[in-house]
Each structure stands twice: as structure tokens, then as C-alpha cells.
Design a protein around this motif. Structure first.
Motif, PDB file in Angstrom:
ATOM      1  N   HIS A 363       0.785   9.017  -2.835  1.00 43.35           N
ATOM      2  CA  HIS A 363       1.362   8.308  -3.742  1.00 43.35           C
ATOM      3  C   HIS A 363       2.828   8.049  -3.400  1.00 43.35           C
ATOM      4  CE1 HIS A 363      -2.093  10.329  -6.464  1.00 43.35           C
ATOM      5  NE2 HIS A 363      -2.214   9.000  -5.946  1.00 43.35           N
ATOM      6  N   LYS A 364       3.348   8.805  -2.749  1.00 45.09           N
ATOM      7  CA  LYS A 364       4.796   8.515  -2.347  1.00 45.09           C
ATOM      8  C   LYS A 364       4.963   6.961  -1.521  1.00 45.09           C
ATOM      9  CE  LYS A 364       6.838  12.977  -2.426  1.00 45.09           C
ATOM     10  NZ  LYS A 364       7.590  14.193  -1.570  1.00 45.09           N
ATOM     11  N   LEU A 365       3.844   7.059  -0.711  1.00 47.87           N
ATOM     12  CA  LEU A 365       3.757   5.873   0.399  1.00 47.87           C
ATOM     13  C   LEU A 365       3.513   4.551  -0.590  1.00 47.87           C
ATOM     14  CD1 LEU A 365       1.887   7.568   3.287  1.00 47.87           C
ATOM     15  CD2 LEU A 365       4.378   6.928   3.132  1.00 47.87           C
ATOM     16  N   ILE A 366       2.719   4.797  -1.489  1.00 46.31           N
ATOM     17  CA  ILE A 366       2.136   3.500  -2.434  1.00 46.31           C
ATOM     18  C   ILE A 366       3.170   3.210  -3.255  1.00 46.31           C
ATOM     19  CG2 ILE A 366       0.718   3.190  -4.392  1.00 46.31           C
ATOM     20  CD1 ILE A 366      -1.506   4.921  -3.298  1.00 46.31           C
ATOM     21  N   ASN A 367       3.939   3.952  -3.840  1.00 50.16           N
ATOM     22  CA  ASN A 367       5.136   3.967  -4.278  1.00 50.16           C
ATOM     23  C   ASN A 367       6.331   3.010  -3.732  1.00 50.16           C
ATOM     24  OD1 ASN A 367       6.975   4.136  -6.882  1.00 50.16           O
ATOM     25  ND2 ASN A 367       8.130   5.227  -5.440  1.00 50.16           N
ATOM     26  N   LYS A 368       6.360   3.718  -2.454  1.00 51.57           N
ATOM     27  CA  LYS A 368       7.407   2.625  -1.580  1.00 51.57           C
ATOM     28  C   LYS A 368       6.974   1.442  -1.299  1.00 51.57           C
ATOM     29  CE  LYS A 368       9.678   3.315   2.927  1.00 51.57           C
ATOM     30  NZ  LYS A 368       9.998   4.050   4.245  1.00 51.57           N
ATOM     31  N   GLU A 369       5.777   1.237  -1.026  1.00 53.02           N
ATOM     32  CA  GLU A 369       5.328   0.015  -0.687  1.00 53.02           C
ATOM     33  C   GLU A 369       5.262  -1.072  -1.988  1.00 53.02           C
ATOM     34  OE1 GLU A 369       0.945  -2.118   0.593  1.00 53.02           O
ATOM     35  OE2 GLU A 369       1.218   0.016   0.805  1.00 53.02           O
TER      36      GLU A 369
END
Length: 433
Positions: A363-369
Motif C-alpha cells: 500500500h506504501k508503493l501504491i500510494n507513492k505511485e
């Protein structure tokens, strides 16, 4: 104790408008001033993102360190950095690159920089009075000592203690914010311990707890008097998700938010006078012009003829498109801010809430993207808007100059000499030519 600062004055640029204060509301702290501290690590490559961050979070005062301003491009950068309805005060480093401190604030706050007589050599300082000295705000930045800058910790403390003695002499409330580059979280840091002692010896307290730097250290500070109620609760630390023009995460500090125990000033309201020209019945309008007496006026005095002409035409115009007064609330002006940006930001906020709830890496990666995507859409939307506008202008050089002049940070206001009447001013221009 809640201070009310809704009695505000219009800025000089608003001298030709009527300004009306709105009614003040109180929403459990949400209506108190929001002060945000951020080490920008150069505003030049992320001006638009900081601009959007200001508006999206309804920040009243943004204190910036490491602005890296101080070049011929400053006016253009500031034009993109500061939203409409905001003002800026900044001090740039002159002897070398980097550094610099600034305050970006809502224009309906009366913030005045105070010039210091003694020059500081170990840290940078911007001092401002807020609403007729209701309180003083100090923004400080101390570069880490190195062989290149020849700064020394011992010399810093000599200046710092003298500065603190100066601030404690002020009878009103004080807030000191900034980045001093001490690891205040590390009890073995001698400089950090001495810094904390310098505050406690003068009845001051550092309010920020927790890491404000990506490496886990507490570098940024918000300082007030021990017994002061100027700040509401503990400051909060937030990853801003601000990206530069190439959509890279170039910040190494988090933002620090703090509520000030002062009511937000009401938004300025502007009184406009308008005529609905497009609603005029053209045939009826032409008929009234044809029947007016000024067409058949044979007065040999040219001045009387012009006055009659203006008076009769104005009467016809008042009949078909009477003057109407409209009061509008002044808000940041972003014509290019469309549905595509709004949708991207909604998705980004949804992903951020999910990330905070689950704390999962995916979810951190999705938020960053989504943050990167939102930033790209923001930049592209503004680029497309002005590209299309310039294309539509075509060969209208006057309109094109006005548009580009504004984008470059130059004022488009027409400043005329003081005069009693337009007739008297036109005669003065005639004599001058």
C-alpha cells in the motif's frame, strides 16, 4: 485564551476595492491558524507542488528553510510558488548558493518583516511581526558546519544565546521555527544537549517530538515559552509527498504542522461592479442611440459636445445594461485546476488512508505511485492550459505580453499618477506629449 484577528486591512494591491470581513466561526481548533514548517531543499524545482500543497491543506503560514532563492530567476519561481491570495517574505543567502529562509502567508494576515541591525554569520534568520505585534515569528536555519563554509559550533552558540536573549526581551508571544541541524533525539549529541539547555535556561521549550528527517533524526524545531498557550497541542509530523518537476522525491525532511491559538482571519471579499453587456437587445439598443439628441447636437464647443455625447450614451447603456454590484469571496485562482487533477487527488488521498491503516509495504508503493501520477497531472494540466491560451491569443501581442509578464512574476497593474478626474489627467498627458 483565544485571540481574534478578524479585524484585517486590505493590502495595497486591493486599495481600489471594498473589503468585507466574513463572520467568524469556531470549529474545535480547525478554525485556528495553521503554521507549517518545511525544509524545502530548494523551491525552484518544486514550486508548483508546494503551491498546491499550500492550497490543499489550507495552510495560513508556511515557514520555509533552504529555499535556495537568490538568482535572476527568483521572480519567475516566486510567481509559480505563491498562490493568489498569498504573500511572501524571504531572505536569500548572498555569499554562496543554497540556504535561505521564507514565510508564505495568506494576504489577509498582517505580517511585516523586521530588519535586524546586527548581521548574523552562523545562522540565517527572518523575523516577522504578526498582526500588529500580536506575536513574533522567527524562522531560522543553521547550515551544518564544514570546511567550506567555515562555520563553528562554538561561534554559533555565541550568536544563538545573544539571539535568545533578544527574543525573551519581547513582551508578547514568540514562536521560533526552523532547522538547526542538531540531532535533538540523540542524548549523546553534545551540540543538541547544549541547544536544549540554552532554551530551558531562558524559559523556552522545543515542542517537536519524533523524527523530522528521513534518517530518523529530529532536526526541525518549533519553540515557544514554557508557560505559553500560543500553540494548541503538540505539533504533528507529516510526509508531504511533494515531488519535484521530474516527479522525484527530492525532500529529505518532513513537514511539521502546528495550530496557533489564534482564530483564522475571514477571507477577503471584493465588491465588483458589472454590466451584463451580452444580454442587451441589439436592435432596441441601436434604436435608442438613433433617437438620442447628441447626434444632432451642433454645439461648437468640443468639450460640451463630448460631455453631451458621454452623458447620452451612458443613459442608454444604463437602460439596457444597468450597473450591478456583486460581492465575491477572494480565493486562490487556478483556472487550469480541472476535474482530472481533482480525481487524481481523491485517489491519492484514498490510497494514503489505506496505507496509514494497514501499514503494508504494498500500500506504501501504491500510494507513492499515485502521488507521482498526481504530480505529473498537476504539471501537465498547467502546461497544457497556458499552451492552449498562448495558441488562442495568436497575433494579439498586447494580450500575449500581459500573460507572459504575469507568468514571469511581473506586475500587470496599470499605475496612473494621482489625479482629481480623468479629464484633468488626460489634459496632463496631452501637455506632457
Amino acid at each position: 485564551m483565544i485571540y481574534n484577528i478578524c479585524g484585517i486591512r486590505a493590502s495595497p494591491s486591493c486599495s481600489n476595492m471594498k473589503v468585507y470581513p466574513e463572520k467568524s466561526h469556531n470549529w474545535n481548533g480547525a478554525n485556528q491558524l495553521l503554521l507549517t514548517l518545511l525544509n524545502a531543499r530548494s523551491v525552484k524545482n518544486k514550486a508548483l507542488s508546494i503551491n498546491d500543497y499550500l492550497i490543499s491543506n489550507d495552510i495560513d503560514i508556511l515557514a520555509l528553510t533552504e529555499t535556495w532563492l537568490g538568482s535572476i530567476a527568483d521572480k519567475c519561481v516566486i510567481s509559480e510558488l505563491v498562490p493568489n491570495g498569498y504573500g511572501i517574505h524571504h531572505i536569500s543567502r548572498t555569499e554562496r548558493k543554497g540556504g535561505g529562509v521564507a514565510i508564505i502567508h495568506k494576504s489577509n494576515l498582517e505580517i511585516k518583516p523586521i530588519k535586524r541591525k546586527k548581521q548574523l554569520t552562523q545562522f540565517e534568520l527572518l523575523e516577522c511581526s504578526i498582526n500588529s505585534n500580536l506575536f513574533r515569528l522567527f524562522v531560522v536555519y543553521r547550515p551544518p558546519p564544514s570546511r567550506n563554509n567555515k562555520l563553528k559550533t562554538t561561534t554559533f552558540f555565541e550568536e544563538w544565546l545573544e539571539f535568545l536573549d533578544y527574543t525573551t526581551e519581547f513582551s508578547g508571544e514568540i514562536i521560533i521555527v526552523g532547522d538547526l541541524n542538531f540531532h535533538l533525539d540523540d542524548v549523546s549529541d553534545c551540540g543538541g544537549r547544549r541547544f536544549t539547555e540554552s532554551l530551558s535556561d531562558r524559559g523556552l521549550v522545543q515542542q517537536v517530538e519524533g523524527p523530522t528527517h528521513i534518517r530518523g533524526h529530529t532536526l526541525d524545531v518549533i519553540i515557544s515559552r514554557e508557560n505559553s498557550s500560543i500553540l494548541l497541542g503538540e505539533p504533528s509530523i507529516e510526509d508531504t509527498q511533494i515531488y519535484n518537476d521530474k516527479s522525484n522525491a527530492s525532500l529529505d525532511h518532513f513537514a511539521v504542522h502546528s495550530r496557533i491559538n489564534l482564530s483564522k482571519p475571514a477571507r477577503l471579499k471584493k465588491s465588483l461592479t458589472i454590466r451584463k453587456i451580452n444580454n442587451i437587445d441589439v436592435e432596441s439598443f441601436k434604436a435608442d442611440i438613433d433617437t438620442n439628441c447628441f447626434i444632432h447636437n451642433n454645439d461648437p464647443d468640443i468639450e460640451n459636445l463630448v460631455k453631451s455625447h458621454n452623458s447620452d450614451l451612458k443613459a442608454v447603456l444604463d437602460k439596457h445594461a444597468p450597473v450591478q454590484t456583486k460581492i465575491i469571496t477572494m480565493r486562490p485562482n487556478t483556472e487550469w485546476y480541472g476535474d482530472k487533477i481533482r480525481k487524481a487527488k481523491v485517489e491519492r488521498r484514498k490510497a494514503e488512508r489505506t496505507m496509514r491503516k494497514t501499514k503494508l509495504e504494498v500500500h506504501k508503493l501504491i500510494n507513492k505511485e499515485l502521488c507521482v501520477t498526481s504530480n505529473e497531472i498537476l504539471i501537465q494540466s498547467k502546461t497544457d492550459y497556458y499552451s492552449n491560451k498562448i495558441s488562442d491569443i495568436g497575433n494579439d501581442h498586447k494580450t500575449l505580453f500581459k500573460l507572459t509578464n504575469g507568468l514571469l512574476g511581473n506586475s500587470n497593474d496599470v499605475i496612473l499618477p494621482s489625479h482629481q478626474s480623468e479629464f484633468e489627467l488626460s489634459n496632463r498627458f496631452d501637455i506632457f506629449s
